[in-house]
Design an enzyme around this catalytic site. Sequence first.
Site, mmCIF file in Angstrom:
data_model
loop_
_atom_site.group_PDB
_atom_site.id
_atom_site.type_symbol
_atom_site.label_atom_id
_atom_site.label_comp_id
_atom_site.label_asym_id
_atom_site.label_seq_id
_atom_site.Cartn_x
_atom_site.Cartn_y
_atom_site.Cartn_z
ATOM 1 N N HIS A 23 -22.017 61.616 -76.062
ATOM 2 C CA HIS A 23 -23.023 60.596 -76.378
ATOM 3 C C HIS A 23 -23.395 60.655 -77.860
ATOM 4 O O HIS A 23 -23.712 59.636 -78.471
ATOM 5 C CB HIS A 23 -24.264 60.772 -75.493
ATOM 6 C CG HIS A 23 -24.012 60.396 -74.062
ATOM 7 N ND1 HIS A 23 -24.875 59.633 -73.312
ATOM 8 C CD2 HIS A 23 -22.963 60.649 -73.244
ATOM 9 C CE1 HIS A 23 -24.377 59.453 -72.092
ATOM 10 N NE2 HIS A 23 -23.213 60.080 -72.028
ATOM 11 N N ASP A 113 -30.249 56.026 -76.362
ATOM 12 C CA ASP A 113 -29.174 56.138 -75.385
ATOM 13 C C ASP A 113 -29.617 55.434 -74.092
ATOM 14 O O ASP A 113 -30.733 55.681 -73.600
ATOM 15 C CB ASP A 113 -28.951 57.643 -75.138
ATOM 16 C CG ASP A 113 -27.644 57.936 -74.444
ATOM 17 O OD1 ASP A 113 -27.294 57.207 -73.512
ATOM 18 O OD2 ASP A 113 -26.989 58.919 -74.829
HETATM 19 O O1 LIG Z 1 -11.422 69.643 -78.423
HETATM 20 C C1 LIG Z 1 -12.079 68.601 -78.472
HETATM 21 C C2 LIG Z 1 -12.416 67.850 -77.330
HETATM 22 C C3 LIG Z 1 -13.157 66.698 -77.484
HETATM 23 N N1 LIG Z 1 -13.563 66.306 -78.719
HETATM 24 C C4 LIG Z 1 -14.373 65.079 -78.885
HETATM 25 O O2 LIG Z 1 -15.440 65.102 -77.955
HETATM 26 C C5 LIG Z 1 -15.689 63.798 -77.455
HETATM 27 C C6 LIG Z 1 -15.640 63.867 -75.951
HETATM 28 O O3 LIG Z 1 -16.088 62.662 -75.399
HETATM 29 P P1 LIG Z 1 -15.491 62.040 -74.058
HETATM 30 O O4 LIG Z 1 -14.040 61.945 -74.153
HETATM 31 O O5 LIG Z 1 -16.202 60.765 -73.784
HETATM 32 O O6 LIG Z 1 -15.770 63.127 -72.963
HETATM 33 P P2 LIG Z 1 -17.105 63.898 -72.459
HETATM 34 O O7 LIG Z 1 -17.489 64.891 -73.444
HETATM 35 O O8 LIG Z 1 -16.754 64.390 -71.125
HETATM 36 O O9 LIG Z 1 -18.198 62.707 -72.368
HETATM 37 C C7 LIG Z 1 -19.203 62.375 -71.411
HETATM 38 O O10 LIG Z 1 -19.759 61.152 -71.936
HETATM 39 C C8 LIG Z 1 -18.859 60.025 -71.987
HETATM 40 C C9 LIG Z 1 -19.646 58.855 -72.564
HETATM 41 O O11 LIG Z 1 -20.737 58.548 -71.758
HETATM 42 C C10 LIG Z 1 -18.310 59.702 -70.602
HETATM 43 O O12 LIG Z 1 -17.370 58.659 -70.674
HETATM 44 C C11 LIG Z 1 -17.667 60.972 -70.008
HETATM 45 O O13 LIG Z 1 -17.178 60.702 -68.705
HETATM 46 C C12 LIG Z 1 -18.698 62.083 -69.988
HETATM 47 O O14 LIG Z 1 -18.171 63.255 -69.398
HETATM 48 C C13 LIG Z 1 -14.605 62.895 -78.043
HETATM 49 O O15 LIG Z 1 -15.142 62.126 -79.089
HETATM 50 C C14 LIG Z 1 -13.560 63.849 -78.582
HETATM 51 O O16 LIG Z 1 -12.910 63.407 -79.750
HETATM 52 C C15 LIG Z 1 -13.226 67.027 -79.844
HETATM 53 O O17 LIG Z 1 -13.571 66.668 -80.971
HETATM 54 N N2 LIG Z 1 -12.493 68.154 -79.685
#
Ligand SMILES: O=c1ccn([C@@H]2O[C@H](COP(=O)(O)OP(=O)(O)O[C@H]3O[C@H](CO)[C@@H](O)[C@H](O)[C@H]3O)[C@@H](O)[C@H]2O)c(=O)[nH]1
Length: 464
Positions: A23, A113
């Site tokens: 988020h 949010d």
């Molecule tokens: O090694 C890593 C892994 C992830 N990321 C970043 O972390 C973010 C992860 O976001 P997302 O892919 O949306 O996953 P979640 O962290 O699981 O996000 C939560 O929030 C999102 C937005 O509400 C939802 O779509 C997901 O299901 C929910 O689990 C992204 O920007 C990635 O680029 C990194 O930089 N490095």
Amino acid sequence: MEKKQTDVRESHVLVFPFPIQGHINPMLQFSKRLASKGLKVTLIASTSIAKSMQTPQESSINIETIFDGFQEEKAASPVEYMERYEATVPQSLAELIEKHGSTPYPVKCIVYDSVMPWALDVARSSGISGASFFTQSCAVCVIYYHAIQGALKVPLEEEPVAVVSLPSLPQLEFNDLPPFVNGAGSYPAIYELVFGQFSNIDDADWLFWNTFNGLEDEVVNWMASKWPIKPIGPTIPSMFLDKRLKDDKDYGLSLFKPNSDACMKWLDSKEPSSVVYVSFGSLAALGEDQMAELAWGLKRSNTYFLWVVRESEKEKLPNNFVEETIEMGLVVTWSPQLEVLAHKSVGCFITHCGWNSTLEALSLGVPMVAMPQWTDQPTNAKFITDVWQVGIRVKVDEKGIVTKEEVERCIREVMEEDAGNEMKKNSEKWKKLACMAVDEGGAPNKNMEEFVTKLVCSSNGFKE
Ligand SMILES: O=c1ccn([C@@H]2O[C@H](COP(=O)(O)OP(=O)(O)O[C@H]3O[C@H](CO)[C@@H](O)[C@H](O)[C@H]3O)[C@@H](O)[C@H]2O)c(=O)[nH]1
């Protein structure tokens, strides 16, 4: 002209994401785009994440931390966390707005949010306007909305396989729906957040959505027929798309420390499109059995892999796995994901289908193996495979596990077969659309300019 510039800078906006990485990233990007238009933007963090927060040395936005009920200690459960958070933050937020009231930069609007709709009440009591920011796809939100309205009859039965038809959406099977439509299960706190998003949607002054033109038009148009929604996505740092903001090379506020040098050096040593990148985002936790199947599936595929296994998950890796695969794989606790996806050596992304990861892979043209876990991810997986045709989805066995054979099959299909080439071609199309969306003439830019203009012209940011 001179006067307008001064006015813009005097317009101060708070941006307030729920304190988790998925988020923070999109709302931080949105903040940077607003700041590039001259607004003063403050991103709000809160004390429970302050310790793990890595912030940039220089940034176009300010970051301020407010008290959320936690300092050093951890909550015993998500329910306890949410109770204390929601009991504490409204007052902290009101105090922050009041504090800025006596400076040359009083706050005119808070972009909150969408999972924290109560922030609108704080905005109203403080005499400022409120904009809700949705971090998930329009499609998923429409499904939740239909569940709330009763158009989607829940709970659904898995057997016989139900096919759900809802306005503006493709036909959806049971496994394509966000599991929360069937109830809270073991996640009552998250369930409340997800369904609460619509509680005062009619009252918000603005509704921003992290989606873009061409991606899910039917459902966006359906939403737009009900509410004046403003797509502003994809919220990817500018240097990966339009390159209009020169210093915008990464998200800039991370709750995890990336192993950047190790990842990039390792990728540099590999041939183009030869590496599978595996990441399940910042929250998902695989069971130990699933972790083992995934690990051995990666080994069986005989393909190079870069796997993000967060510190909290590392103990689930099978014994000796890292040693046994040292020649073909690199396991890290966090990666610079955008740089990784943009690297020419990466040919496939095994993803949990979080919305940010999905948008990043689409924007950078990387085909996916979709392995959704929960919340919005199954629906994102449906769009990845059937609508955008940029990936395949793993099949789970009768115990709900994705076996090592299945992992291997999916990797080979994307990396080695014609179907993979087709997905790659389709990915290029979405990459172009994502670039066009964030360009100067695209809807996000226009929507943000409209927001800035109205904010500057009004005394308190209300629509007039
Ligand atoms: O090694 C890593 C892994 C992830 N990321 C970043 O972390 C973010 C992860 O976001 P997302 O892919 O949306 O996953 P979640 O962290 O699981 O996000 C939560 O929030 C999102 C937005 O509400 C939802 O779509 C997901 O299901 C929910 O689990 C992204 O920007 C990635 O680029 C990194 O930089 N490095």
